[in-house]
Write an enzyme that holds these catalytic residues in place. Structure first.
Site, mmCIF file in Angstrom:
data_model
loop_
_atom_site.group_PDB
_atom_site.id
_atom_site.type_symbol
_atom_site.label_atom_id
_atom_site.label_comp_id
_atom_site.label_asym_id
_atom_site.label_seq_id
_atom_site.Cartn_x
_atom_site.Cartn_y
_atom_site.Cartn_z
ATOM 1 N N ARG A 106 0.782 -1.230 0.000
ATOM 2 C CA ARG A 106 0.000 0.000 0.000
ATOM 3 C C ARG A 106 0.816 1.284 0.000
ATOM 4 O O ARG A 106 0.245 2.358 -0.005
ATOM 5 C CB ARG A 106 -0.981 -0.026 1.174
ATOM 6 C CG ARG A 106 -1.993 -1.130 0.983
ATOM 7 C CD ARG A 106 -3.037 -1.238 2.054
ATOM 8 N NE ARG A 106 -3.741 -2.477 1.817
ATOM 9 C CZ ARG A 106 -3.423 -3.652 2.342
ATOM 10 N NH1 ARG A 106 -2.441 -3.729 3.222
ATOM 11 N NH2 ARG A 106 -4.077 -4.735 2.025
ATOM 12 N N THR A 151 2.033 -6.160 3.918
ATOM 13 C CA THR A 151 1.302 -5.554 2.794
ATOM 14 C C THR A 151 0.944 -4.100 3.052
ATOM 15 O O THR A 151 0.604 -3.374 2.122
ATOM 16 C CB THR A 151 0.010 -6.339 2.495
ATOM 17 O OG1 THR A 151 -0.795 -6.379 3.678
ATOM 18 C CG2 THR A 151 0.324 -7.759 2.050
ATOM 19 N N ASP A 294 -13.729 -13.343 11.161
ATOM 20 C CA ASP A 294 -12.695 -12.740 10.319
ATOM 21 C C ASP A 294 -12.954 -11.244 10.183
ATOM 22 O O ASP A 294 -12.779 -10.654 9.122
ATOM 23 C CB ASP A 294 -12.653 -13.412 8.942
ATOM 24 C CG ASP A 294 -11.441 -12.996 8.119
ATOM 25 O OD1 ASP A 294 -10.560 -12.310 8.660
ATOM 26 O OD2 ASP A 294 -11.396 -13.340 6.922
ATOM 27 N N CYS A 599 -8.453 -15.154 -3.371
ATOM 28 C CA CYS A 599 -8.192 -14.473 -4.644
ATOM 29 C C CYS A 599 -9.311 -14.691 -5.662
ATOM 30 O O CYS A 599 -9.589 -13.819 -6.478
ATOM 31 C CB CYS A 599 -6.876 -14.952 -5.252
ATOM 32 S SG CYS A 599 -5.403 -14.364 -4.399
ATOM 33 N N MET A 636 0.293 -15.940 -10.614
ATOM 34 C CA MET A 636 -0.285 -17.181 -10.099
ATOM 35 C C MET A 636 0.861 -18.115 -9.720
ATOM 36 O O MET A 636 1.357 -18.895 -10.529
ATOM 37 C CB MET A 636 -1.202 -17.811 -11.155
ATOM 38 C CG MET A 636 -1.744 -19.180 -10.769
ATOM 39 S SD MET A 636 -2.704 -19.174 -9.240
ATOM 40 C CE MET A 636 -2.642 -20.905 -8.810
#
Length: 669
Positions: A106, A151, A294, A599, A636
């Site tokens: 980010r 991340t 979650d 994903c 991938m």
């Protein structure tokens, strides 16, 4: 940073959300309602990926610094896009799989001539601002010991680099670490949940606080880490030298398995205040005790001084996953108010102001019977940056309503499996398929997304802009009353922030999720945004083609043009006949949920690539892609060592089954 609006700094964008208060509001006014119609593209850079690009650039002294996937940093002349240098930290491509949601990050931080990168593989790296050479690198975790990743954007507060990590979905114990900005040496570390009590204190800043948190946990919670990972949200009050951290979900997700269904489990899903100098605990407010869904509270935290009941209050504000907007006194953690900002909330009816606790809806906690939760892990508001305009007094953010099916595994059927990339949710993804189909239909029917303007004083909606689907990105406001957002409609849009009237919009062939910024160089104001859709699952979106991700920069009178998006065939390929047994499909459903859904979407709907409708070539090469890494160059990564050949066959069988279930309806649209 205290002189943020000084003449020498006012045109720069010095931190992730411009300032340490995370308000993402600019005092620049050159672009305004009267001339915004003249806005055009000044320059762009094709980032060469179809992956989600989430970073907010920095602009310092006429240079724009941007981070693309795998933490590659490029410096540009901010007026014309000329590349000045590029730094590549050489993050291994396997992190496209090991990091929860792909290889995006980010943003970066800046301090005294250096830039700071929080690499996916756990390194915090300082590079020279002038030429991009590496100054120091510090590993914040050992990959072999726990499945962490970074991340979020690092922050530098008064000479300390502060960063957290992800990994709760896989089984880890979250922590926040502060490093000396000049040397990279550890200043302090704060674990966010207790460890194995038989091993005694950690010898870290968190020891005293975790001794008090320990009674809120039960069972052998430490075996799967406990979670709490602070993977994104930080804010800083320099007057009190307080870092406010947004903490994450539990590991495993299911409270029943994590803590025997007992206790609040501090400091999961909380605002947590720490001393910047020592890392010591100051206060906390837990938004989701007994975390079971979650629900992360790692969404942006925004600091402001606002009038409430005739008195100016120093507040921290947050709209986390669970659908409530919280206003908290940032000096002591006292809850001031909390109201739901979504129309459906099957988790809690309200927050009890006497106790500060949510009042759970009957049946909210997970059992072995599938049920529909909204908000869900898909979030009423996720990490997308929000903004606060002091003039209107409103907070702006992207909101959405997406239910999801929850059920915990039956007793005896969940076992923690350590290892990178291995989801350890404790959920059951395959039981009662008929009931699941019925629940999924309800989730599809109620899905919506919108841009929301929220009054934090009255805790009411001021206005909204509805979109056809969820998925629009972060926002920016300016002192000229503009609100900027990249939309799921593949546009960049500008609204009047007082009432939501659309003032300007441009098709950009991308649905940006990153937060836009604005800056000024040589008397010219620019707006910049990374446009690369992250592919968060959207149930009703259908086939969704975008252009390659790009850094886009706009100015008044800009005349640059984007290349046409390459056309693709839109006919959906028919799935092959289903020849697998029901047992193999059921096994594949479980494996898909644990390994692929983050994903590619729950129940194989939405996501980066809709796998229900693969081409004949993709079906033929399925094992080569999943195990052989045939598509690793485009993100991938191989699952070799994590999935066996028979498990991949089961996942493939499940996807063929899903394609056959949905093909007729999908082609009738």
């Amino acid at each position: 940073m205290r002189a943020l609006d000084a003449p020498a700094n006012v045109g720069d964008w010095l931190s992730y959300s411009r300032g340490w208060d995370e308000q993402r509001h600019s005092p620049l006014t050159q672009i305004n309602e009267g001339n915004v119609g003249q806005l055009g593209l000044a320059w762009y850079d094709d980032l060469g990926t179809f992956r989600g690009v989430q970073a907010s650039p920095l602009v310092i002294d006429g240079v724009l610094y941007n981070e693309s996937i795998f933490n590659v940093v490029t410096a540009y002349d901010a007026t014309n896009g000329k590349k000045l240098w590029t730094y590549d930290p050489k993050v291994d491509s396997k992190w496209a799989r090991l990091a929860c949601c792909g290889p995006s990050s980010r943003g970066i931080a800046a301090w005294h001539g250096k830039l700071y990168v929080g690499a996916l593989d756990g390194r915090v790296i300082a590079i020279d601002q002038k030429d991009g050479h590496e100054v120091w690198s510090t590993a914040t975790f050992d990959e072999a010991k726990a499945p962490y990743s970074i991340t979020g954007a690092p922050r530098v507060y008064d000479g300390k680099v502060v960063i957290g990590n992800g990994g709760a979905d896989y089984g880890s114990r979250g922590f926040v670490i502060a490093l000396d900005a000049e040397t990279g040496k550890k200043a302090w570390k704060f674990y966010l949940v207790p460890g194995d009590p038989s091993k005694g204190p950690d010898g870290e800043a968190s020891d005293e606080a975790l001794a008090k948190a320990l009674p809120t946990w039960s069972g052998k919670f430490w075996e799967a880490g406990g979670g709490g990972n602070a993977w994104d949200s930080f804010a800083y009050d320099p007057d009190t030298r307080t870092v406010i951290v947004g903490t994450g979900n539990g590991s495993p997700h299911m409270w029943h398995f994590r803590s025997e269904g007992k206790g609040d489990n501090l400091f999961l899903c909380s605002m947590l205040a720490l001393d910047i100098d020592t890392g010591k605990y100051k206060w906390h407010y837990q938004e989701v005790p007994e975390e079971d869904w979650d629900y992360t509270c790692t969404q942006p935290i925004l600091l402001a001084d606002i009038p409430i009941d005739g008195k100016t209050r120093k507040v921290a504000m947050q709209a986390p996953k669970n659908g409530f907007f919280y206003v908290v006194d940032r000096t002591n953690g006292q809850l001031i108010s909390a109201k739901s900002y979504v129309s459906i909330n099957t988790w809690a009816s309200h927050v009890d102001m006497a106790t500060g606790r949510p009042v759970l809806v009957e049946g909210a906690h997970n059992t072995a019977t599938p049920h529909l939760m909204s908000p869900s892990w898909l979030a009423a508001h996720t990490w997308h940056p929000m903004s606060y305009d002091p003039k209107t007094g409103l907070v702006y953010f992207s909101a959405q309503e997406q239910g999801s099916i929850y059920a915990r595994a039956e007793d005896g059927k969940y076992k923690y499996t350590p290892g990178p990339g291995r989801s350890n949710s404790g959920q059951d993804f395959g039981s009662q398929p008929e009931l699941r189909r019925e629940l999924q239909s309800k989730a599809n029917a109620t899905e919506k997304g919108y841009l929301l303007a929220w009054d934090p004083r009255a805790q009411t909606e001021a206005w909204r802009v509805p979109y056809a689907h969820p998925g629009s990105g972060g926002v920016l406001t300016t002192a000229s009353g503009l609100l900027v957002q990249g939309t799921i409609d593949k546009t960049l849009a500008i609204y009047r922030d007082s009432d939501g009237k659309k003032l300007w919009e441009m098709n950009i062939d991308q649905a940006p999720v990153a937060g836009p910024i604005t800056y000024m160089v040589d008397g010219v104001q620019y707006i910049a945004i990374n446009a690369g859709w992250g592919g968060s699952p959207v149930y009703n979106l259908g086939p969704f083609q975008t252009a390659t991700a790009k850094l886009l920069v706009f100015k008044l009178g800009g005349t640059a043009t984007l290349p046409p998006m390459t056309a693709v065939k839109t006919d959906l390929p028919a799935p092959p006949p289903l020849r697998a047994s029901e047992a193999q499909v059921a096994e594949g459903r479980e494996l898909y949920g644990e390994n692929c859904s983050r994903c590619h979407g729950g129940n194989a709907v939405g996501g980066v690539k809709d796998l229900r409708f693969m081409t004949a070539d993709t079906h033929r090469e399925f094992a080569d892609i999943v195990l052989g890494g045939k598509l690793s160059a485009i993100g991938m990564a191989s699952f070799k060592g994590q999935l066996s050949e028979s498990q991949v066959e089961a996942i493939h069988a499940f996807l063929i089954a899903r394609g056959n279930e949905d093909y007729r309806d999908a082609t009738a649209r």
